[in-house]
Each structure stands twice: as structure tokens, then as C-alpha cells.
Design a protein around this motif. Sequence first.
Motif, PDB file in Angstrom:
ATOM      1  N   THR A   1      15.391  17.487  -6.465  1.00  0.00           N
ATOM      2  CA  THR A   1      14.504  16.570  -5.745  1.00  0.00           C
ATOM      3  C   THR A   1      13.045  17.017  -5.903  1.00  0.00           C
ATOM      4  N   ALA A   2      12.811  18.299  -5.692  1.00  0.00           N
ATOM      5  CA  ALA A   2      11.449  18.813  -5.829  1.00  0.00           C
ATOM      6  C   ALA A   2      10.941  18.597  -7.257  1.00  0.00           C
ATOM      7  N   ARG A   3      11.806  18.816  -8.239  1.00  0.00           N
ATOM      8  CA  ARG A   3      11.397  18.621  -9.629  1.00  0.00           C
ATOM      9  C   ARG A   3      11.016  17.160  -9.888  1.00  0.00           C
ATOM     10  N   LEU A   4      11.821  16.241  -9.366  1.00  0.00           N
ATOM     11  CA  LEU A   4      11.528  14.818  -9.547  1.00  0.00           C
ATOM     12  C   LEU A   4      10.160  14.460  -8.966  1.00  0.00           C
ATOM     13  N   LEU A   5       9.886  14.972  -7.771  1.00  0.00           N
ATOM     14  CA  LEU A   5       8.605  14.663  -7.120  1.00  0.00           C
ATOM     15  C   LEU A   5       7.437  15.217  -7.937  1.00  0.00           C
ATOM     16  N   LEU A   6       7.606  16.418  -8.463  1.00  0.00           N
ATOM     17  CA  LEU A   6       6.533  17.026  -9.257  1.00  0.00           C
ATOM     18  C   LEU A   6       6.296  16.242 -10.547  1.00  0.00           C
ATOM     19  N   ILE A   7       7.376  15.792 -11.160  1.00  0.00           N
ATOM     20  CA  ILE A   7       7.242  14.997 -12.391  1.00  0.00           C
ATOM     21  C   ILE A   7       6.548  13.670 -12.087  1.00  0.00           C
ATOM     22  N   GLN A   8       6.947  13.039 -10.973  1.00  0.00           N
ATOM     23  CA  GLN A   8       6.304  11.762 -10.602  1.00  0.00           C
ATOM     24  C   GLN A   8       4.816  11.947 -10.344  1.00  0.00           C
ATOM     25  N   ALA A   9       4.484  13.057  -9.681  1.00  0.00           N
ATOM     26  CA  ALA A   9       3.073  13.323  -9.373  1.00  0.00           C
ATOM     27  C   ALA A   9       2.270  13.495 -10.666  1.00  0.00           C
ATOM     28  N   ALA A  10       2.843  14.198 -11.629  1.00  0.00           N
ATOM     29  CA  ALA A  10       2.146  14.419 -12.903  1.00  0.00           C
ATOM     30  C   ALA A  10       2.005  13.102 -13.665  1.00  0.00           C
ATOM     31  N   ALA A  11       3.080  12.325 -13.659  1.00  0.00           N
ATOM     32  CA  ALA A  11       3.062  11.050 -14.384  1.00  0.00           C
ATOM     33  C   ALA A  11       1.975  10.138 -13.822  1.00  0.00           C
ATOM     34  N   ALA A  12       1.862  10.122 -12.495  1.00  0.00           N
ATOM     35  CA  ALA A  12       0.847   9.285 -11.853  1.00  0.00           C
ATOM     36  C   ALA A  12      -0.553   9.754 -12.267  1.00  0.00           C
ATOM     37  N   ARG A  13      -0.722  11.072 -12.290  1.00  0.00           N
ATOM     38  CA  ARG A  13      -2.035  11.610 -12.655  1.00  0.00           C
ATOM     39  C   ARG A  13      -2.404  11.203 -14.083  1.00  0.00           C
ATOM     40  N   TRP A  14      -1.413  11.231 -14.988  1.00  0.00           N
ATOM     41  CA  TRP A  14      -1.694  10.913 -16.381  1.00  0.00           C
ATOM     42  C   TRP A  14      -1.608   9.416 -16.668  1.00  0.00           C
ATOM     43  N   GLY A  15      -1.170   8.634 -15.692  1.00  0.00           N
ATOM     44  CA  GLY A  15      -1.003   7.192 -15.892  1.00  0.00           C
ATOM     45  C   GLY A  15       0.097   6.865 -16.879  1.00  0.00           C
ATOM     46  N   VAL A  16       1.158   7.655 -16.876  1.00  0.00           N
ATOM     47  CA  VAL A  16       2.300   7.384 -17.762  1.00  0.00           C
ATOM     48  C   VAL A  16       3.535   7.195 -16.902  1.00  0.00           C
ATOM     49  N   ASP A  17       4.630   6.828 -17.559  1.00  0.00           N
ATOM     50  CA  ASP A  17       5.861   6.665 -16.803  1.00  0.00           C
ATOM     51  C   ASP A  17       6.547   8.027 -16.651  1.00  0.00           C
ATOM     52  N   ALA A  18       7.162   8.193 -15.476  1.00  0.00           N
ATOM     53  CA  ALA A  18       7.806   9.490 -15.213  1.00  0.00           C
ATOM     54  C   ALA A  18       8.865   9.822 -16.259  1.00  0.00           C
ATOM     55  N   SER A  19       9.483   8.768 -16.810  1.00  0.00           N
ATOM     56  CA  SER A  19      10.546   9.019 -17.782  1.00  0.00           C
ATOM     57  C   SER A  19      10.009   9.627 -19.073  1.00  0.00           C
ATOM     58  N   GLN A  20       8.674   9.545 -19.270  1.00  0.00           N
ATOM     59  CA  GLN A  20       8.090  10.131 -20.485  1.00  0.00           C
ATOM     60  C   GLN A  20       7.753  11.608 -20.297  1.00  0.00           C
ATOM     61  N   CYS A  21       7.951  12.100 -19.075  1.00  0.00           N
ATOM     62  CA  CYS A  21       7.576  13.490 -18.777  1.00  0.00           C
ATOM     63  C   CYS A  21       8.830  14.336 -18.558  1.00  0.00           C
ATOM     64  N   HIS A  22       8.670  15.623 -18.759  1.00  0.00           N
ATOM     65  CA  HIS A  22       9.770  16.518 -18.395  1.00  0.00           C
ATOM     66  C   HIS A  22       9.195  17.819 -17.849  1.00  0.00           C
ATOM     67  N   ALA A  23      10.061  18.559 -17.164  1.00  0.00           N
ATOM     68  CA  ALA A  23       9.617  19.811 -16.535  1.00  0.00           C
ATOM     69  C   ALA A  23      10.298  20.984 -17.207  1.00  0.00           C
ATOM     70  N   LYS A  24       9.553  22.068 -17.313  1.00  0.00           N
ATOM     71  CA  LYS A  24      10.116  23.285 -17.888  1.00  0.00           C
ATOM     72  C   LYS A  24       9.292  24.477 -17.453  1.00  0.00           C
ATOM     73  N   ASN A  25       9.991  25.550 -17.090  1.00  0.00           N
ATOM     74  CA  ASN A  25       9.296  26.799 -16.830  1.00  0.00           C
ATOM     75  C   ASN A  25       8.162  26.691 -15.807  1.00  0.00           C
ATOM     76  N   GLY A  26       8.335  25.866 -14.809  1.00  0.00           N
ATOM     77  CA  GLY A  26       7.313  25.763 -13.769  1.00  0.00           C
ATOM     78  C   GLY A  26       6.146  24.869 -14.125  1.00  0.00           C
ATOM     79  N   GLU A  27       6.300  24.051 -15.189  1.00  0.00           N
ATOM     80  CA  GLU A  27       5.229  23.138 -15.590  1.00  0.00           C
ATOM     81  C   GLU A  27       5.819  21.762 -15.913  1.00  0.00           C
ATOM     82  N   VAL A  28       4.973  20.734 -15.757  1.00  0.00           N
ATOM     83  CA  VAL A  28       5.394  19.394 -16.176  1.00  0.00           C
ATOM     84  C   VAL A  28       4.648  19.051 -17.464  1.00  0.00           C
ATOM     85  N   PHE A  29       5.366  18.505 -18.431  1.00  0.00           N
ATOM     86  CA  PHE A  29       4.786  18.145 -19.722  1.00  0.00           C
ATOM     87  C   PHE A  29       4.788  16.637 -19.880  1.00  0.00           C
ATOM     88  N   GLY A  30       3.683  16.108 -20.415  1.00  0.00           N
ATOM     89  CA  GLY A  30       3.565  14.674 -20.609  1.00  0.00           C
ATOM     90  C   GLY A  30       3.747  14.297 -22.069  1.00  0.00           C
TER      91      GLY A  30
END
Lengths: 727, 150
Positions: free
Chosen positions: A141-170
Amino acid sequence: MDKSRFAVSRRGFLKGSSAALGGLVLSTWLPGFVPRSVAAEATAAGRLGDQSPRAYGAYVRIGHDGLVTVISPKIEMGQGAHTGIAMMVAEELEVPLSAVTIEDAPPDSELYADSLMQFQATGGSTSTRHSWKPLREAGATARLLLIQAAAARWGVDASQCHAKNGEVFGPAEQKLGYGELVDAASELPLPTEVVLKTPEQFTLLGTPARRIDTPNKVNGKAQFTIDLSVPGMLIASTMTCPVYGGTLLSVDDTTAKKVPGVRDVIKLDNAVAVTASNYWACQQGLKALKVEWDLGEHASINSAQIDEALLQASSRDGVVAHSTGDIGKALESAASRFEAVYEQAFLSHSPLEPMTCVAHVRADACELWVGTQVPVFAQQTAAKISGLPADKIIVNNQLIGGAFGRRLDYDFITQAVDVARHVSYPIKLIWSREEDMTHDLYRPQYADRLTAALDADGKPTGWQHRIAGASVLGRYMGSLPENGVDADAVEVAIEPIYELQNLLVNYVREEPKVVPVSWWRGVGPLRSTYALECFIDELAHNAGADPVEFRLSLLAEQPRAQAVLRLAAEKAGWGNTLPAGQGRGVAVSAVFGSYVATVVEMEMLGDKAVRIKRLVSAIDCGLVTNPTSVHAQIEGGTLFGLSASLFNEILIEQGVVQQTNFHNYRQLRINEAPGVEVHIVPSLEAPGGVGETGTALIGPALVNALHAASGTRLRRLPLSRAGYYPA
Amino acid sequence: MNLLSINGEQHQLDVPDDMPLLWVLRDVLGLTGTKFGCGIAQCGACTVHLDGEAVRSCVLPVSAVAGKAIVTIEAIAENAVGAKVQQAWLEHEVVQCGYCQSGQIMSATALLQYKPSPSDAEIDAGMAGNICRCGTYTRIRAAIKDIGQA
Ligand code: FES
Ligand code: FES
């Protein structure tokens, strides 16, 4: 708390939870009581998770530095629970294990009650089983929220992002650390669907990750309750009435008060306490007291009377715990019958850290610092003794220097609060080893009587199993359910792995009352497995059959039991001929949601001197969180059970426990400890318990090996009772 | 007054002569790494070094140790062998509850200083005074052997 709910068998819960695990791949999770708007109340300054303390935030918080705090519903007693739980969260959250620190959960039944035991506790080999789903869901759940937050910041869809090693990648190689996303993620609504990884996707779970609590346990820095110091604190020690149920009549403390360092002498109903600047002064003070007791009604009871009462009880029918087929008819029409009685002793837990608790009772609040398996009960007893409301009792849980079930009770916490309420300063209650051993709540003494109906080949068509002993569940919960059956005591006995057309299990509650009884590593399944696996071994021998083959012939419907039995036998070289005076014994059982088999190879070095040459175990415990922990728990659990099976029994004379310290309640030492070989059957089944499995299997395997090596069949533990000793 | 040398530091202490060293360490000096398990020299949880030898501090009156070099778990990393033992303990995942392990490490360090490559029988002799209720003996043996072979 509704205590009666626990009276349902743990196996029943287990079945429920395995079914739930069928939905492992996709699960939705949001407790019904969490209003969606909670997320909107996020505070910009807080950690991620703070705003959802009753959802995923119950388990996971992430700071602006990206560091992850996991709130563990299970305490660390040496079983590796903290590491396993950190791994579950880290796996789904996509952070390295090193980014995680662990905090123990505060008392909160609603949030942290064990799904198997129905109350907040660490025990019953439930840590992995209970945590497996909710902790992973919290991380995801926490990972999903972090990915959504990053996606919103970058203006992309959350499905285009992934998380690894404590970071979200766009998608355009953007990346943001979790810490930078905490504030934005805090404001997002909770997801309604959380998809968990499938076992093939695991990168951390299932690997032999290093324990996270151990570095401070090799340099003296780890603090157990006994090591704590709070400002103004004095040490306290108690002497409790030597007979259980007795009371304090009078104390002459004139000499004791002159011992340098002694501050106060405090009279309790059934004990007297001395407080002092140090433990040694407390002990000197206790020795200098002149105490008179009213020993109460148990002061004439001896072990011999208890033995006799249990043997007689094992011939009664008590209440029916389980019945299939018609054992009466089967016995009448049997080609032959066979009956045997197996006896097991009262046992003390004797963790190496004795009972200890820091307590400070003030007018408006009470604070406890204590390693406990049951923080809610600790809170309740402190409230009762201090007269304060439960919400004024603060429980700070601590590392535990061994428990083995002992710290599922809170008698020593009650006593610490009782002492502390008499004084203005905080006290650290430390029991001497003698107090600890003579005022334990013991594993009950039991007598199991088994009567089998056999066909012409000596195979059982069924048996009657009568279980006589004190009820742990009855004492712990205050009473047994209406049917009078102790679900813990009859566990495994009512569902033996063997195929039987007729099975009758009777529970005969026989309370010696002279000592209280409690959970002891292995609990009911330990007792049942001992009786069943010794009995089946005797049946095999009487039928002239190989003990492994005989068992396999009754396991057609039990592929997992077959697999562990075959694997343990193969690894132990079962079937290879041994010289005279040597032999192998085997045991197999389904316990705590796992399947385990153990083989002992023994050599007689004289009439009574036994050498355990090899100890081989195979386990199928479903999906493995950490194989190193599985190995370590089986090694340790097996040696724990071996120690008790070889040496230990608590005996009573005139109502007084006779064993007082490790010289007369001796423990296995390294020179007597065989290596333990552990083999894990790879499995995708739901995770099973591990911590108590080795303990449950070693007793019967040992007794069966003794028979194979020497021809002598023992039915009563420990071996030392019959003069055997390790050489 | 007792003058004690603990982990290289001198301490002038006003404690009764017959007070066991264990309680001086724990309750007077706050060195709680050394543990209490039995109080009668049965379990080894309280093991410290006295002039390099492993001793049970729960039965050692403080008057008997004046002027001798006492080393506790808190300073064992400064000893090259001690540091190796700590490392091996982590690599072999010896520790369970950890309560006995200060004592185990002190005994193992003393053993390895005296016998750098101990045999099984020597490990037994050197470590039999330390009880582990969690049953970590299999790993203790492996860790000591590992150091002995290095
Ligand atoms: S506390 Fe000293 S040997 Fe047990
Ligand atoms: S690790 Fe728990 S007593 Fe040894």
C-alpha cells in the motif's frame, strides 16, 4: 476482549487462513473501520503512514529521510520474528532490509490481535502465519501511494512508473527517493485494491537474509528488561510463598533493613519484597528476613500422588473431543488389541533471562518496561493492581531473553506493579533463578492412554486416545467451552496424520492444582505427537514391520507427511544396517501448519550411557520467509526438546517444587548436543509455523531410537528418570 | 574501598568486599552486557575475563579481583581474537534471543586465545560451562571451528 473465541481450535483458524491465502496474488485490503477521509488529514510534517494509523500505518511509517519504521505486532524472543516481518514489508515496499528499523507494537487489541489466536500475543508459532498477509499488504500500500505521488509530480500515469531500492522511477528516467515523496503521498486516498507479488517475483523473501537484531547482541549493547535503568530506579527482589496458593503471615525485617543498600521491605499477599540499590543487597536482605507463611491447602501434595491420580484419570472417559467410526465395535471385532500409557512430566520454562519487569506507579499513570508476549494483558493487570484506567498504563515492550511460552503469562508483571504501588520510585523487579524455577507456571504433567484395534497384519483400524492432565486453556481463559474440551490439549490427537476408520479421543481434565500450568514451547501438539509417535512405533514393532514403511502404509492420503518422512529417512541413511548397540528412531507429525519428520541415530555406550550420533529433520513449512531462520529454529527447538526429554521433570514434595536451579534442573550443554541437520522441502503452500516443530518431534524420535538401539521401550519422559544419561 | 581495573580503566569503588563482581559491573557501573542467569556458576551468562581467563563473575567476590585485569563483553572487540569471534557469530547467525551470547563470546575468546585451532573435544571442554536455552550449540561449534581453521 472476548476470551472465549480462543477456545476454537487453532487448527480451525489455520484452515481459514490457508483458504484466505488462496487469494495471495490479488487481494483487496482496507479494514472496514477506516474512513477514507483519514488520508486527507495528513500533516505535512508527519511521516507517511502517520495519517493512517489504523490502516497500513499500523505497520509501516516512512520518514522524510526515506527511512522505514516497521511496527511489529510480534516481539523478538530469538525466533527471528523481527527480521521476518521486516522482510515481508521490505519485499513489497521495494526497500533494502537495511533501510528498515523495527518498533514493537503498543497494546492495541483491535489492530494487533493475532488472526490465529484472536488476541495480541506472540506465541503458538503464529508469527509468520499471522503477519504474512497484513504486513505485505501494508508495504504494498505504501509503495502504491509513493508511486502515485511520483507519477502526479511528473504528470505521467502511475502504471508507467515503478519502485525499486527506495526510489520511484518514471518513464523518462526520472527518479525520486521515497523521502521526497512522503508529503505528497500522505495526501492521497488509500488504494482500494492492492496487488501483492507472487512468490516468483520475490527478491528478498525466501533468501537467507541476515538477522537485523543480532549485531547488538554480540557486543553487550542489546538491552533486555533486566538491563534497563530509569531515573530514580531501585532494584527489587521477591520471595514468594514456597507453596502455590499460600499466603504471608508475618515478616520480621529488623536485620534485613540493616543490610547496606537495602531501602524498603514490602509485604504482599503471598510474597515479600526487598528494594535496594543493587540486586545483591536485595538478596542479602531477603535472606535476613524472618518470614512466616500460611502454606495453604496444597502443602501435603507429593509427585507420587499426582502420578497416581493421572494414571487413574487416563482410564476414565472424561468428555469426547472427537469421534469417527465406532471404536467400540472395532475393538470388539479386532484380531488383537494393544494398549499403552505415555507419561510426560511437569516442565519449567527457565528462559535464561529470569522474570523481570520495570514498573513505575505514579498517582496519575503507570509505566512498564517489560518484555512480554502479551502487552494487552500486561496493561490490564497493571490497571487492576494500580487502580488506574487502562489508558493510563504505558507498556514499553522489550527484547526478551528467552520465553518459550513463559512470557505469555504476566504473574511477574502483576507482582512488579504490586511492589511499585507501595513506593514512590520506579523499581526493577528481578527474580532469582530459584524464584523463577519454583514459581513458574509449568507445562502440565500428562498421561495419555491409547488403545488400538488391530487387524490380522497388526495394522490399526482405529484407536481410543484418552488424554489426562491439567488444562492450560482452562486456566488461561478462566474456563473451558461448554463441551469441556481443551482444544489445545487435544490438538493433533483429534487429527492424526494416519488413516484410521475409527477414532475416539477423550479429554479427561485432571487438575493437580498444586502448581499452575501454562503454555510451553510445543504446547498441545508436542504432547499429542509424543504419545502418537511412540504408539505407532510400538505398533510397527509388534507387527514386525519397518517403522518408516509401517507409517507410510497409513499415509496414503498425506503427500506432505510422506514427503518429509521419506526425505528425513533418506538423509539419515534409514535402512543402512547399524552395528549391535546402535539404532535409529523416527517420528513424523503435522504441527502448527507444517509437516515435520525427525530421525535420531543413537549408540549405547554402556547400560545407560547413550550417545546421539545424528539428528536429522525434514520440514515442509510452506513458503519460507527466511531459510536461515527455519534452520536455526529447528536446530534450537530440537535441542530445547532434547534437553527436556533427556533430563527435565519438576517434582513436588509437600507442595514445594524441588528443582531450584540449573544444578538440579540441568540443561543440555554443548558437549552433549549433537549437530542438527535440517532439510527443507520446497513448497508453495501457505506458510506454516516453525519455532515449535523441532521441539514436538524430538521426544518420540529419541525414545524410539533408544528402543532400536537397546531393545528397551520407555514410555515416560525424561530418560534420566530411568537412569539414562548422554555420553 | 576496592580498586578495580575494568576494560583498562581504574575504578575506586566503595562496595562490600563479598559483593560478587557481576553485580558491581551491572548495578554499580552500569555495564549490563554481562548477564545474570543462575548466580551459582552453572550457566556462564556472567562470564568475564580475569587476567585473560574466563571466569564466572556471579560467584567472584569483588575483593578477590582487586588488582587484576577484568575485561567484559563491552571491550572484547578491542581484543583481536574477540573481534573475530563477534564477526564469526554474525556470519554463522549464532544468535537467537542473545541473552547467553555475551558469556558464550567471552568463553570462546578465552578458548581461542589459549587454543587457536581447538579440536571438538577442546571446544566441548572450553564451552561446556555456558548454557544456551535457545539451543545455538550447533552454530557456536561451527563458528569456533571456522575461526580455528582461518
Ligand atoms: S550467572 Fe554466573 S554462571 Fe550463571
Ligand atoms: S541465544 Fe538465547 S539463551 Fe542462548
